[in-house]
Write a protein that holds these residues in place. Structure first.
Motif, PDB file in Angstrom:
ATOM      1  N   GLY A  12      -5.843 -37.564   8.360  1.00  0.00           N
ATOM      2  CA  GLY A  12      -6.102 -37.337   6.934  1.00  0.00           C
ATOM      3  C   GLY A  12      -6.531 -38.579   6.178  1.00  0.00           C
ATOM      4  O   GLY A  12      -7.442 -39.291   6.601  1.00  0.00           O
ATOM      5  N   GLU A  13      -5.847 -38.849   5.065  1.00  0.00           N
ATOM      6  CA  GLU A  13      -6.291 -39.943   4.194  1.00  0.00           C
ATOM      7  C   GLU A  13      -6.057 -41.319   4.828  1.00  0.00           C
ATOM      8  O   GLU A  13      -6.573 -42.323   4.343  1.00  0.00           O
ATOM      9  N   HIS A  14      -5.265 -41.383   5.909  1.00  0.00           N
ATOM     10  CA  HIS A  14      -5.054 -42.665   6.602  1.00  0.00           C
ATOM     11  C   HIS A  14      -6.105 -42.916   7.672  1.00  0.00           C
ATOM     12  O   HIS A  14      -6.083 -43.950   8.338  1.00  0.00           O
ATOM     13  N   SER A  15      -7.016 -41.990   7.821  1.00  0.00           N
ATOM     14  CA  SER A  15      -7.969 -42.058   8.921  1.00  0.00           C
ATOM     15  C   SER A  15      -9.033 -43.130   8.714  1.00  0.00           C
ATOM     16  O   SER A  15      -9.702 -43.186   7.681  1.00  0.00           O
ATOM     17  N   VAL A  16      -9.208 -43.935   9.731  1.00  0.00           N
ATOM     18  CA  VAL A  16     -10.261 -44.963   9.708  1.00  0.00           C
ATOM     19  C   VAL A  16     -11.640 -44.311   9.864  1.00  0.00           C
ATOM     20  O   VAL A  16     -12.587 -44.648   9.135  1.00  0.00           O
ATOM     21  N   SER A  17     -11.752 -43.381  10.777  1.00  0.00           N
ATOM     22  CA  SER A  17     -13.069 -42.750  10.982  1.00  0.00           C
ATOM     23  C   SER A  17     -13.505 -41.978   9.731  1.00  0.00           C
ATOM     24  O   SER A  17     -14.693 -41.971   9.378  1.00  0.00           O
ATOM     25  N   ARG A  18     -12.544 -41.365   9.034  1.00  0.00           N
ATOM     26  CA  ARG A  18     -12.903 -40.653   7.796  1.00  0.00           C
ATOM     27  C   ARG A  18     -13.307 -41.635   6.695  1.00  0.00           C
ATOM     28  O   ARG A  18     -14.188 -41.338   5.876  1.00  0.00           O
ATOM     29  N   THR A  19     -12.662 -42.804   6.672  1.00  0.00           N
ATOM     30  CA  THR A  19     -13.070 -43.842   5.719  1.00  0.00           C
ATOM     31  C   THR A  19     -14.535 -44.199   5.943  1.00  0.00           C
ATOM     32  O   THR A  19     -15.325 -44.347   4.992  1.00  0.00           O
ATOM     33  N   LEU A  20     -14.898 -44.302   7.226  1.00  0.00           N
ATOM     34  CA  LEU A  20     -16.278 -44.689   7.546  1.00  0.00           C
ATOM     35  C   LEU A  20     -17.271 -43.544   7.296  1.00  0.00           C
ATOM     36  O   LEU A  20     -18.359 -43.779   6.758  1.00  0.00           O
ATOM     37  N   THR A  21     -16.913 -42.304   7.656  1.00  0.00           N
ATOM     38  CA  THR A  21     -17.853 -41.195   7.397  1.00  0.00           C
ATOM     39  C   THR A  21     -18.044 -41.005   5.889  1.00  0.00           C
ATOM     40  O   THR A  21     -19.129 -40.675   5.427  1.00  0.00           O
ATOM     41  N   ASN A  22     -16.965 -41.256   5.140  1.00  0.00           N
ATOM     42  CA  ASN A  22     -17.060 -41.167   3.684  1.00  0.00           C
ATOM     43  C   ASN A  22     -18.053 -42.201   3.150  1.00  0.00           C
ATOM     44  O   ASN A  22     -18.910 -41.896   2.308  1.00  0.00           O
ATOM     45  N   ALA A  23     -17.931 -43.428   3.664  1.00  0.00           N
ATOM     46  CA  ALA A  23     -18.840 -44.499   3.223  1.00  0.00           C
ATOM     47  C   ALA A  23     -20.283 -44.195   3.631  1.00  0.00           C
ATOM     48  O   ALA A  23     -21.228 -44.432   2.864  1.00  0.00           O
TER      49      ALA A  23
END
Ligand SMILES: Cc1cc2nc3c(=O)[nH]c(=O)nc-3n(C[C@H](O)[C@H](O)[C@H](O)COP(=O)(O)O)c2cc1C
Length: 183
Positions: A12-23
């Motif tokens: 979820g919100e702690h995800s590194v890969s999601r941080t990157l896909t968001n960016a």
């Protein structure tokens, strides 16, 4: 033009890969304001394991074929892709639609697409590292998309499990790689 974003991290919100896909998606849509963004969260709405009847449902491959750019969050789970992402791949690798067999061998049919993959890995798997031969995430995704006719672009965040400092450094360098992507 359509961007399809896929996430497969369970954190979820702690995800590194999601941080990157968001960016990545924020950067792409800022550069091309007319782009349509389609989001498929493979954890919030998991696809079932592939079965023969599932093959009849073409909604997932139709969504993939309709996209021009595909942004994929791919954390390493047990040295490869999360099973949520594998279930999606099982639906889009379809003979006659995304690749075909010819007398000269298999040919990919989706070479006109752009695929950007955000990798997050707990350890280090680079060339010459002791665990290099355990790497079946980047190599697998390169193989699958190469088979379909497209060489993915990768951004990386490695050593996430090493400790908080390395985690922060890996996110920062991953975000730098995002900035360096072509618009
Ligand atoms: C179920 C699970 C399996 C994992 N397996 C591996 C692994 O085989 N190798 C590795 O380097 N890291 C492994 N990790 C660590 C993740 O790759 C790392 O925490 C990464 O940041 C996860 O991506 P995320 O932050 O987007 O969730 C695993 C994590 C989980 C939750």
């Amino acid at each position: 033009m359509t961007i399809l974003r896929l996430d497969s991290s369970i954190t979820g919100e702690h995800s590194v890969s999601r941080t990157l896909t968001n960016a990545i998606t924020a950067q792409l849509t800022a550069a091309n304001p007319g782009e349509k963004l389609v989001v498929r969260d493979l954890v919030a709405a998991p696809l079932a394991h592939l079965t023969l009847p599932e093959f009849a449902d073409t909604s997932v491959i139709d969504e993939f074929l309709a996209a021009d750019t595909i942004v994929i969050g791919a954390p390493m789970y047990n040295f490869s892709v999360p099973s949520q992402l594998k279930a999606w791949i099982d639906r889009i690798a379809v003979a006659g639609k995304t690749f075909q067999y010819t007398a000269e061998g298999p040919v990919g049919l989706v070479g006109d697409k752009r695929v950007i993959v955000a990798l997050s890995r707990g350890g280090f798997y680079g060339p010459g590292s002791p665990a290099e031969s355990f790497e079946h995430l980047k190599t697998y995704l390169s193989t699958v998309f190469g088979f379909l006719g497209v060489a993915p672009e990768f951004v990386h965040a490695d050593g996430i499990a090493v400790g908080p400092e390395q985690r922060a450094a890996a996110i920062a360098s991953g975000l730098e790689e995002v900035v360096a992507l072509a618009a």
